[in-house]
Design a protein around this motif. Structure first.
Motif, PDB file in Angstrom:
ATOM      1  N   TYR A  10       0.851  -1.191   0.000  1.00 55.30           N
ATOM      2  CA  TYR A  10       0.000   0.000   0.000  1.00 55.30           C
ATOM      3  C   TYR A  10       0.886   1.241   0.000  1.00 55.30           C
ATOM      4  CZ  TYR A  10      -3.864   3.119   1.243  1.00 55.30           C
ATOM      5  OH  TYR A  10      -4.814   4.109   1.250  1.00 55.30           O
ATOM      6  N   LEU A  11       0.769   2.071  -1.041  1.00 45.65           N
ATOM      7  CA  LEU A  11       1.521   3.315  -1.140  1.00 45.65           C
ATOM      8  C   LEU A  11       0.583   4.488  -0.936  1.00 45.65           C
ATOM      9  CD1 LEU A  11       3.330   1.268  -2.959  1.00 45.65           C
ATOM     10  CD2 LEU A  11       4.344   3.388  -3.787  1.00 45.65           C
ATOM     11  N   GLU A  12       1.056   5.490  -0.184  1.00 47.66           N
ATOM     12  CA  GLU A  12       0.214   6.655   0.050  1.00 47.66           C
ATOM     13  C   GLU A  12       1.046   7.922   0.148  1.00 47.66           C
ATOM     14  OE1 GLU A  12      -1.846   6.285   3.756  1.00 47.66           O
ATOM     15  OE2 GLU A  12      -0.049   6.684   4.940  1.00 47.66           O
ATOM     16  N   ARG A  13       0.386   9.017  -0.166  1.00 50.70           N
ATOM     17  CA  ARG A  13       0.949  10.359   0.013  1.00 50.70           C
ATOM     18  C   ARG A  13      -0.181  11.252   0.514  1.00 50.70           C
ATOM     19  NH1 ARG A  13       5.191  13.056  -2.886  1.00 50.70           N
ATOM     20  NH2 ARG A  13       5.121  11.419  -4.465  1.00 50.70           N
ATOM     21  N   ASP A  14       0.040  11.943   1.630  1.00 52.00           N
ATOM     22  CA  ASP A  14      -0.972  12.819   2.217  1.00 52.00           C
ATOM     23  C   ASP A  14      -2.285  12.077   2.472  1.00 52.00           C
ATOM     24  OD1 ASP A  14       0.787  14.988   2.098  1.00 52.00           O
ATOM     25  OD2 ASP A  14       0.184  15.466   0.046  1.00 52.00           O
ATOM     26  N   GLY A  15      -2.179  10.811   2.908  1.00 44.82           N
ATOM     27  CA  GLY A  15      -3.360  10.036   3.251  1.00 44.82           C
ATOM     28  C   GLY A  15      -4.110   9.450   2.073  1.00 44.82           C
ATOM     29  N   GLN A  16      -3.619   9.659   0.837  1.00 47.05           N
ATOM     30  CA  GLN A  16      -4.277   9.149  -0.356  1.00 47.05           C
ATOM     31  C   GLN A  16      -3.412   8.086  -1.025  1.00 47.05           C
ATOM     32  OE1 GLN A  16      -7.419  10.164  -1.251  1.00 47.05           O
ATOM     33  NE2 GLN A  16      -7.343  11.372   0.652  1.00 47.05           N
ATOM     34  N   ARG A  17      -4.059   7.005  -1.470  1.00 40.86           N
ATOM     35  CA  ARG A  17      -3.305   5.947  -2.138  1.00 40.86           C
ATOM     36  C   ARG A  17      -2.766   6.448  -3.471  1.00 40.86           C
ATOM     37  NH1 ARG A  17      -4.883  -0.457  -2.754  1.00 40.86           N
ATOM     38  NH2 ARG A  17      -2.748  -1.126  -3.222  1.00 40.86           N
ATOM     39  N   ILE A  18      -1.522   6.031  -3.795  1.00 43.72           N
ATOM     40  CA  ILE A  18      -0.889   6.427  -5.051  1.00 43.72           C
ATOM     41  C   ILE A  18      -0.314   5.188  -5.731  1.00 43.72           C
ATOM     42  CG2 ILE A  18      -0.321   8.761  -4.259  1.00 43.72           C
ATOM     43  CD1 ILE A  18       2.530   7.791  -3.722  1.00 43.72           C
ATOM     44  N   ALA A  19       0.038   5.339  -7.004  1.00 38.70           N
ATOM     45  CA  ALA A  19       0.667   4.256  -7.753  1.00 38.70           C
ATOM     46  C   ALA A  19       2.165   4.239  -7.475  1.00 38.70           C
ATOM     47  CB  ALA A  19       0.411   4.441  -9.249  1.00 38.70           C
TER      48      ALA A  19
END
Length: 210
Positions: A63-72
């Motif tokens: 699981y990747l995230e930035r600022d609480g949002q999942r990213i690719a």
């Protein structure tokens, strides 16, 4: 197996071949040096203070995230400060990234894989400390407010569940209602002002074999 070509891929593979040092199990924080792979799997190189390079594998369940949002996976770039919750796949001692978070603020300097010693300078930090512990085990008792987990060292830990505890099932957002006794979980948490263990993130589910 041939990986798709990315900028700096030759450098990445050379460093991976020479370093061969897996990141330890726990929380690892550092700067992304390079990564090689595709949208389904690959390997990260992370430089941790003072100047140590670790490698860790990721796949479609990470699981990747930035600022609480999942990213690719393709959204991370060289120089990003990462916070990785690491583990081992079944039957393997190779580092496996359960979650990867891109952080925007410089974290406290820590020894990778060990408990973080946070220096709290504000009343808010004292009242709401960040999660700074990570461990895994099997749930032996469970209710909506807490769980009891037996760790690999056969130690039973009572862990409180918060209203904002995050749950992840096989790399996707999950619900506490999906947790069952005998489920193996990885937990990131910390101690509250009453010195009780609280869960900030609970992860479970299938991951690919070695």
């Amino acid at each position: 197996m041939h990986l798709p070509l990315f900028p700096g891929l030759a450098f990445t593979l050379a460093v991976i071949a020479s370093a061969q040092e897996n990141a330890p199990v726990g929380i690892v924080r550092g700067d992304l040096v390079e990564w090689a792979g595709d949208k389904t799997q690959g390997d990260l190189l992370v430089r941790t203070p003072p100047d140590r390079i670790y490698t860790c594998h990721f796949d479609g369940f990470t699981y990747l995230e930035r600022d609480g949002q999942r990213i690719a996976h393709t959204a991370i770039k060289v120089g990003d400060r990462l916070e990785i919750i690491t583990d081992h796949k079944p039957g393997s001692q190779r580092c496996y990234a359960r979650t990867i978070s891109v952080v925007t603020k410089a974290p406290a300097v820590v020894n990778p894989g060990h408990r973080v010693n946070m220096r709290r300078n504000t009343t808010l930090d004292e009242l709401y400390p960040r999660g700074n512990l990570t461990f895994s085990g099997v749930i032996i008792r469970l209710n909506p407010q807490m769980m009891v987990v037996r760790t690999r060292a056969h130690v039973e830990k009572v862990i409180l569940l918060r209203d904002d505890t995050r749950y992840m099932d096989s790399g996707l957002p999950g619900e506490v209602s999906a947790l069952l006794v005998n489920t193996r979980v990885s937990i990131r948490g910390g101690r509250n002002i009453e010195n009780e263990l609280e869960a900030y993130q609970v992860i479970w589910g299938e991951i690919e074999g070695p």
